[in-house]
Design a protein around this motif. Sequence first.
Motif, PDB file in Angstrom:
ATOM      1  N   LEU A 188       0.827  -1.199   0.000  1.00 55.52           N
ATOM      2  CA  LEU A 188       0.000   0.000   0.000  1.00 55.52           C
ATOM      3  C   LEU A 188       0.867   1.257   0.000  1.00 55.52           C
ATOM      4  CD1 LEU A 188      -2.922   1.107   0.213  1.00 55.52           C
ATOM      5  CD2 LEU A 188      -2.600   1.168   2.688  1.00 55.52           C
ATOM      6  N   LEU A 189       1.879   1.290   0.868  1.00 52.93           N
ATOM      7  CA  LEU A 189       2.771   2.443   0.937  1.00 52.93           C
ATOM      8  C   LEU A 189       3.581   2.573  -0.350  1.00 52.93           C
ATOM      9  CD1 LEU A 189       4.019   4.793   2.450  1.00 52.93           C
ATOM     10  CD2 LEU A 189       5.604   3.180   3.549  1.00 52.93           C
ATOM     11  N   ARG A 190       4.034   1.459  -0.885  1.00 55.82           N
ATOM     12  CA  ARG A 190       4.785   1.517  -2.139  1.00 55.82           C
ATOM     13  C   ARG A 190       3.942   2.100  -3.261  1.00 55.82           C
ATOM     14  NH1 ARG A 190       6.686  -3.518  -0.364  1.00 55.82           N
ATOM     15  NH2 ARG A 190       5.248  -4.660  -1.725  1.00 55.82           N
ATOM     16  N   ALA A 191       2.673   1.705  -3.313  1.00 59.99           N
ATOM     17  CA  ALA A 191       1.780   2.206  -4.355  1.00 59.99           C
ATOM     18  C   ALA A 191       1.581   3.715  -4.219  1.00 59.99           C
ATOM     19  CB  ALA A 191       0.433   1.491  -4.287  1.00 59.99           C
ATOM     20  N   VAL A 192       1.446   4.194  -2.987  1.00 57.10           N
ATOM     21  CA  VAL A 192       1.228   5.623  -2.751  1.00 57.10           C
ATOM     22  C   VAL A 192       2.453   6.434  -3.161  1.00 57.10           C
ATOM     23  CG1 VAL A 192       0.887   7.397  -0.994  1.00 57.10           C
ATOM     24  CG2 VAL A 192      -0.481   5.310  -0.936  1.00 57.10           C
ATOM     25  N   VAL A 193       3.643   6.019  -2.717  1.00 59.52           N
ATOM     26  CA  VAL A 193       4.836   6.820  -3.001  1.00 59.52           C
ATOM     27  C   VAL A 193       5.215   6.743  -4.480  1.00 59.52           C
ATOM     28  CG1 VAL A 193       5.722   6.679  -0.654  1.00 59.52           C
ATOM     29  CG2 VAL A 193       6.403   4.946  -2.302  1.00 59.52           C
ATOM     30  N   LEU A 194       5.040   5.587  -5.099  1.00 60.46           N
ATOM     31  CA  LEU A 194       5.356   5.479  -6.523  1.00 60.46           C
ATOM     32  C   LEU A 194       4.324   6.231  -7.374  1.00 60.46           C
ATOM     33  CD1 LEU A 194       6.537   1.765  -6.763  1.00 60.46           C
ATOM     34  CD2 LEU A 194       7.945   3.826  -6.950  1.00 60.46           C
ATOM     35  N   LEU A 253       7.145   4.362 -13.488  1.00 64.07           N
ATOM     36  CA  LEU A 253       6.793   4.511 -12.069  1.00 64.07           C
ATOM     37  C   LEU A 253       5.330   4.144 -11.837  1.00 64.07           C
ATOM     38  CD1 LEU A 253       8.677   7.838 -11.293  1.00 64.07           C
ATOM     39  CD2 LEU A 253       9.114   5.622 -10.211  1.00 64.07           C
ATOM     40  N   LEU A 254       4.455   4.554 -12.756  1.00 64.39           N
ATOM     41  CA  LEU A 254       3.038   4.222 -12.613  1.00 64.39           C
ATOM     42  C   LEU A 254       2.815   2.721 -12.717  1.00 64.39           C
ATOM     43  CD1 LEU A 254       0.107   5.000 -12.318  1.00 64.39           C
ATOM     44  CD2 LEU A 254       0.015   5.427 -14.779  1.00 64.39           C
ATOM     45  N   ALA A 301      -3.158   9.655  -5.379  1.00 64.51           N
ATOM     46  CA  ALA A 301      -1.854  10.326  -5.316  1.00 64.51           C
ATOM     47  C   ALA A 301      -1.437  10.809  -6.693  1.00 64.51           C
ATOM     48  CB  ALA A 301      -0.809   9.362  -4.747  1.00 64.51           C
ATOM     49  N   LEU A 302      -1.674  10.000  -7.706  1.00 64.97           N
ATOM     50  CA  LEU A 302      -1.312  10.367  -9.078  1.00 64.97           C
ATOM     51  C   LEU A 302      -2.157  11.542  -9.566  1.00 64.97           C
ATOM     52  CD1 LEU A 302       0.188   9.707 -11.764  1.00 64.97           C
ATOM     53  CD2 LEU A 302      -1.747   8.236 -12.318  1.00 64.97           C
ATOM     54  N   THR A 303      -3.454  11.465  -9.385  1.00 65.48           N
ATOM     55  CA  THR A 303      -4.374  12.461  -9.923  1.00 65.48           C
ATOM     56  C   THR A 303      -4.207  13.820  -9.246  1.00 65.48           C
ATOM     57  OG1 THR A 303      -5.976  10.722 -10.411  1.00 65.48           O
ATOM     58  CG2 THR A 303      -6.796  12.970 -10.363  1.00 65.48           C
ATOM     59  N   ILE A 304      -4.279  13.841  -7.923  1.00 66.03           N
ATOM     60  CA  ILE A 304      -4.166  15.096  -7.193  1.00 66.03           C
ATOM     61  C   ILE A 304      -2.734  15.616  -7.244  1.00 66.03           C
ATOM     62  CG2 ILE A 304      -4.541  16.246  -4.985  1.00 66.03           C
ATOM     63  CD1 ILE A 304      -7.069  15.225  -6.373  1.00 66.03           C
ATOM     64  N   PRO A 347      -3.151  -1.646  -4.626  1.00 71.19           N
ATOM     65  CA  PRO A 347      -4.434  -1.403  -5.291  1.00 71.19           C
ATOM     66  C   PRO A 347      -4.500  -0.038  -5.957  1.00 71.19           C
ATOM     67  CG  PRO A 347      -4.646  -1.153  -2.919  1.00 71.19           C
ATOM     68  CD  PRO A 347      -3.278  -1.715  -3.164  1.00 71.19           C
ATOM     69  N   LEU A 348      -5.357   0.066  -6.965  1.00 68.77           N
ATOM     70  CA  LEU A 348      -5.565   1.325  -7.672  1.00 68.77           C
ATOM     71  C   LEU A 348      -6.022   2.417  -6.715  1.00 68.77           C
ATOM     72  CD1 LEU A 348      -5.634   2.588 -10.556  1.00 68.77           C
ATOM     73  CD2 LEU A 348      -8.062   1.993 -10.619  1.00 68.77           C
ATOM     74  N   ALA A 349      -6.772   2.051  -5.694  1.00 65.53           N
ATOM     75  CA  ALA A 349      -7.269   3.031  -4.729  1.00 65.53           C
ATOM     76  C   ALA A 349      -6.135   3.696  -3.959  1.00 65.53           C
ATOM     77  CB  ALA A 349      -8.227   2.352  -3.746  1.00 65.53           C
ATOM     78  N   ALA A 350      -4.956   3.084  -3.935  1.00 67.00           N
ATOM     79  CA  ALA A 350      -3.806   3.679  -3.250  1.00 67.00           C
ATOM     80  C   ALA A 350      -3.039   4.614  -4.166  1.00 67.00           C
ATOM     81  CB  ALA A 350      -2.888   2.578  -2.732  1.00 67.00           C
ATOM     82  N   SER A 351      -2.814   4.201  -5.407  1.00 68.07           N
ATOM     83  CA  SER A 351      -1.967   4.981  -6.312  1.00 68.07           C
ATOM     84  C   SER A 351      -2.708   6.069  -7.068  1.00 68.07           C
ATOM     85  CB  SER A 351      -1.279   4.046  -7.315  1.00 68.07           C
ATOM     86  OG  SER A 351      -2.228   3.331  -8.075  1.00 68.07           O
ATOM     87  N   GLN A 352      -3.978   5.843  -7.434  1.00 65.27           N
ATOM     88  CA  GLN A 352      -4.666   6.782  -8.312  1.00 65.27           C
ATOM     89  C   GLN A 352      -4.908   8.153  -7.682  1.00 65.27           C
ATOM     90  OE1 GLN A 352      -5.348   6.005 -11.656  1.00 65.27           O
ATOM     91  NE2 GLN A 352      -5.560   8.225 -11.687  1.00 65.27           N
TER      92      GLN A 352
END
Length: 285
Positions: free
Chosen positions: A158-164, A213-214, A229-232, A222-227
Amino acid sequence: MLVLAVAFAVLGAASNAAGTAFQRKAAATVPQGGGLRLLLALVRKPAWLIGIAGVTLAAVSQAVALANGPLSLVQPVFILELPFALLIGTYLLHRRLPGEGWWAVAAVVAGLALALGAAAPSGARDLAPMTRWVPVLIACLGAMAAAVAVSVRAPSGLLRAVVLGSASAVGNALTAAQLKTATHVLINDGLGAFLTTWQTYGFALCGIAAVLLLENALQAGPLAASQPALTIGDATVSLVLGVFLFDESIRLGWWLLPGCAGVALVFAGVLVLARAVPNVRVLTG
């Protein structure tokens, strides 16, 4: 000019979403495997070729949008790519979007309109001196490298998805800033100058890095973790770069209240959409 910038930004978001959806549709029909064999199989698929055309049109549309409007306006509009991708993808793959997904789409569109209407980004500069580019490059590339380092030692996916996802957002914003300058050079000074300016090669390299990176972010969690962070993150960093590099301006004061409300709506909508993806149902009749 601003109307043209917004129109092409929306077209770019829709084209990229459609391109991605058609590529996924093509990939879903190919047996598992990768490398050259996968590519050779995909190029025979009309859906894949349509997807490539969509991505190409998106790149051209983004360049035109950036040539006609401020970075802090154009990049946030690309938030619409997520709802576009979900809506187009569900149609192509014969899926049904959950009811909450439709409310989330409405929240993203309304929130984006509210935030951009309150901020009213403006500015016409397309070039910036190296005294501004150097700190921007150091800050952005440093942040991306730091995110990668954190992801290596992160205790959870989860943390990896957020930071990446955040690192990819920074890469997207930096890519757009360099594309804005490179496009200006191409229009005003010709192909020769375009091929000799460092931003041309910078946006190509940063764009590739952002995509890698994406992909790693999506693989990590999960997409709910990375998206979100990516969008905002993309919109926020683009706004900062627009103000710092190109002297763009936004409305402050009490306008921050509706602006923050719009951002909150976008964030909530993106989060719901990201969570809704696994729950998309197959159409039955």
